[in-house]
Scaffold this motif. Structure first.
Motif, PDB file in Angstrom:
ATOM      1  N   ASN A 182       0.829  -1.206   0.000  1.00  0.00           N
ATOM      2  CA  ASN A 182       0.000   0.000   0.000  1.00  0.00           C
ATOM      3  C   ASN A 182       0.862   1.254   0.000  1.00  0.00           C
ATOM      4  OD1 ASN A 182      -2.477  -1.358   0.031  1.00  0.00           O
ATOM      5  ND2 ASN A 182      -2.516  -1.495   2.250  1.00  0.00           N
ATOM      6  N   ALA A 183       1.932   1.227   0.787  1.00  0.00           N
ATOM      7  CA  ALA A 183       2.818   2.393   0.857  1.00  0.00           C
ATOM      8  C   ALA A 183       3.516   2.629  -0.486  1.00  0.00           C
ATOM      9  CB  ALA A 183       3.856   2.196   1.963  1.00  0.00           C
ATOM     10  N   VAL A 220      -8.431   9.238  -6.070  1.00  0.00           N
ATOM     11  CA  VAL A 220      -9.329   8.394  -5.273  1.00  0.00           C
ATOM     12  C   VAL A 220      -8.540   7.258  -4.629  1.00  0.00           C
ATOM     13  CG1 VAL A 220     -11.331   6.860  -5.334  1.00  0.00           C
ATOM     14  CG2 VAL A 220     -11.330   8.961  -6.698  1.00  0.00           C
ATOM     15  N   LEU A 221      -7.681   6.607  -5.403  1.00  0.00           N
ATOM     16  CA  LEU A 221      -6.887   5.509  -4.857  1.00  0.00           C
ATOM     17  C   LEU A 221      -5.828   6.009  -3.879  1.00  0.00           C
ATOM     18  CD1 LEU A 221      -6.314   2.903  -7.705  1.00  0.00           C
ATOM     19  CD2 LEU A 221      -8.046   2.966  -5.916  1.00  0.00           C
ATOM     20  N   ILE A 222      -5.345   7.216  -4.085  1.00  0.00           N
ATOM     21  CA  ILE A 222      -4.408   7.809  -3.125  1.00  0.00           C
ATOM     22  C   ILE A 222      -5.089   7.956  -1.766  1.00  0.00           C
ATOM     23  CG2 ILE A 222      -3.233   9.966  -2.514  1.00  0.00           C
ATOM     24  CD1 ILE A 222      -2.544  10.211  -5.542  1.00  0.00           C
ATOM     25  N   ALA A 223      -6.317   8.457  -1.773  1.00  0.00           N
ATOM     26  CA  ALA A 223      -7.066   8.608  -0.519  1.00  0.00           C
ATOM     27  C   ALA A 223      -7.303   7.254   0.139  1.00  0.00           C
ATOM     28  CB  ALA A 223      -8.401   9.309  -0.797  1.00  0.00           C
ATOM     29  N   LEU A 224      -7.622   6.236  -0.665  1.00  0.00           N
ATOM     30  CA  LEU A 224      -7.861   4.897  -0.129  1.00  0.00           C
ATOM     31  C   LEU A 224      -6.617   4.352   0.566  1.00  0.00           C
ATOM     32  CD1 LEU A 224      -9.490   2.257   0.159  1.00  0.00           C
ATOM     33  CD2 LEU A 224      -8.713   1.646  -2.142  1.00  0.00           C
ATOM     34  N   ASN A 225      -5.454   4.489  -0.052  1.00  0.00           N
ATOM     35  CA  ASN A 225      -4.233   3.953   0.542  1.00  0.00           C
ATOM     36  C   ASN A 225      -3.788   4.738   1.766  1.00  0.00           C
ATOM     37  OD1 ASN A 225      -2.991   1.593  -1.104  1.00  0.00           O
ATOM     38  ND2 ASN A 225      -3.778   2.984  -2.644  1.00  0.00           N
ATOM     39  N   VAL A 226      -4.043   6.036   1.784  1.00  0.00           N
ATOM     40  CA  VAL A 226      -3.768   6.830   2.992  1.00  0.00           C
ATOM     41  C   VAL A 226      -4.624   6.317   4.146  1.00  0.00           C
ATOM     42  CG1 VAL A 226      -4.051   9.097   4.044  1.00  0.00           C
ATOM     43  CG2 VAL A 226      -2.971   8.897   1.803  1.00  0.00           C
ATOM     44  N   LEU A 247       1.002   4.003  -2.914  1.00  0.00           N
ATOM     45  CA  LEU A 247       0.717   5.395  -2.580  1.00  0.00           C
ATOM     46  C   LEU A 247       1.799   6.314  -3.142  1.00  0.00           C
ATOM     47  CD1 LEU A 247      -0.791   7.632  -1.049  1.00  0.00           C
ATOM     48  CD2 LEU A 247       0.479   6.965   1.010  1.00  0.00           C
ATOM     49  N   VAL A 248       3.054   5.955  -2.936  1.00  0.00           N
ATOM     50  CA  VAL A 248       4.163   6.771  -3.454  1.00  0.00           C
ATOM     51  C   VAL A 248       4.116   6.821  -4.979  1.00  0.00           C
ATOM     52  CG1 VAL A 248       6.666   6.921  -3.667  1.00  0.00           C
ATOM     53  CG2 VAL A 248       5.639   6.362  -1.458  1.00  0.00           C
ATOM     54  N   LEU A 249       3.881   5.657  -5.603  1.00  0.00           N
ATOM     55  CA  LEU A 249       3.838   5.599  -7.069  1.00  0.00           C
ATOM     56  C   LEU A 249       2.717   6.481  -7.620  1.00  0.00           C
ATOM     57  CD1 LEU A 249       4.801   4.326  -9.736  1.00  0.00           C
ATOM     58  CD2 LEU A 249       3.190   2.448  -9.311  1.00  0.00           C
TER      59      LEU A 249
END
Length: 237
Positions: free
Chosen positions: A119-120, A172-178, A123-125
């Motif tokens: 997940n991390a 949206v996926l950035i928010a999910l992984n955060v 998120l970075v990618l």
């Protein structure tokens, strides 16, 4: 839309004109990469089996074996039915990697460490590609046209609409992984194995479905033209 210099790219860009909007294009391309509810259940069962067995026995090896048994059963069912088993393969790979981490350290909570690291990394990618205007979802469009992608992997970036909508989906996926990391990292540090199992399941496919719903709303409500000039001409006419 910019002129293409290669035949494959030219054909792909011409093919885009089958769609009226970028959102319509991405709806079609993304639908091919999303599994259904059965895949969600198959991904969640091994994790639940591990967490419940650990809560009852506090035996790391037995918990991992039970998770692996469930993976084997689900895989057998898929093979007997002659259906796509890729989600079971993903689950099997996840159980295997989790077992390596947990058995090496002897700590049950380390079974969840690979997922958090994944997940991390994602998120970075996603952040880097969005901030540099190379949104990851743009490659969904690019790869869907293999001939053009082979000639120029970045051909889709010449279309500003694709870049813009692809970036919105990535946020949206950035928010999910955060959210996943914000919940699971404290539980991991507190060695709450049972709570980690529940969190991994709830923040897995259920949360992913919520994210897909948000992405679907973007794709259904958006109206970014594939060819702005064609849209302007149609409105003028």
């Amino acid at each position: 839309m910019a002129d293409a210099t290669d035949d494959g790219v030219a054909r792909s860009e011409a093919d885009l004109r089958r769609y009226d909007t970028v959102e319509e294009l991405l709806r079609e391309k993304l639908s091919e990469a999303i599994g259904g509810w059965r895949g969600a259940i198959e991904s969640a069962v091994p994790t639940l089996a591990f967490a419940l067995t650990w809560a009852r026995t506090q035996d790391l090896r037995r918990s991992l074996v039970i998770a692996a048994v469930f993976v084997g059963i689900l895989l057998l069912v898929r093979l007997v039915q002659r259906q796509d088993a890729r989600f079971i393969v993903y689950a099997a790979a996840g159980v295997g990697i989790s077992a390596i981490f947990a058995l090496r350290s002897g700590r049950a909570e380390d079974a969840f460490l690979p997922g958090m690291l994944q997940n991390a990394a994602l998120l970075v990618l996603l952040l880097v590609t969005n901030l540099t205007r190379w949104p990851l979802f743009g490659f969904v469009v690019g790869v869907a046209e293999p001939e053009a992608f082979a000639e120029d992997p970045a051909w889709w970036r010449r279309h500003r609409g694709i870049v813009k909508v692809a970036a919105r989906l990535a946020w949206v996926l950035i928010a999910l992984n955060v959210m996943r990391l914000a919940v699971m990292v404290p539980l991991y540090l507190a060695e709450q194995v049972g709570a980690l199992g529940v969190a991994k399941v709830v923040l897995g496919w259920p949360a992913y479905v919520v994210a897909l719903t948000a992405m679907g709303a973007i794709l259904l409500r958006g109206n970014t033209p594939i060819d702005p000039a064609r849209r302007a001409a149609a409105e003028a006419g």
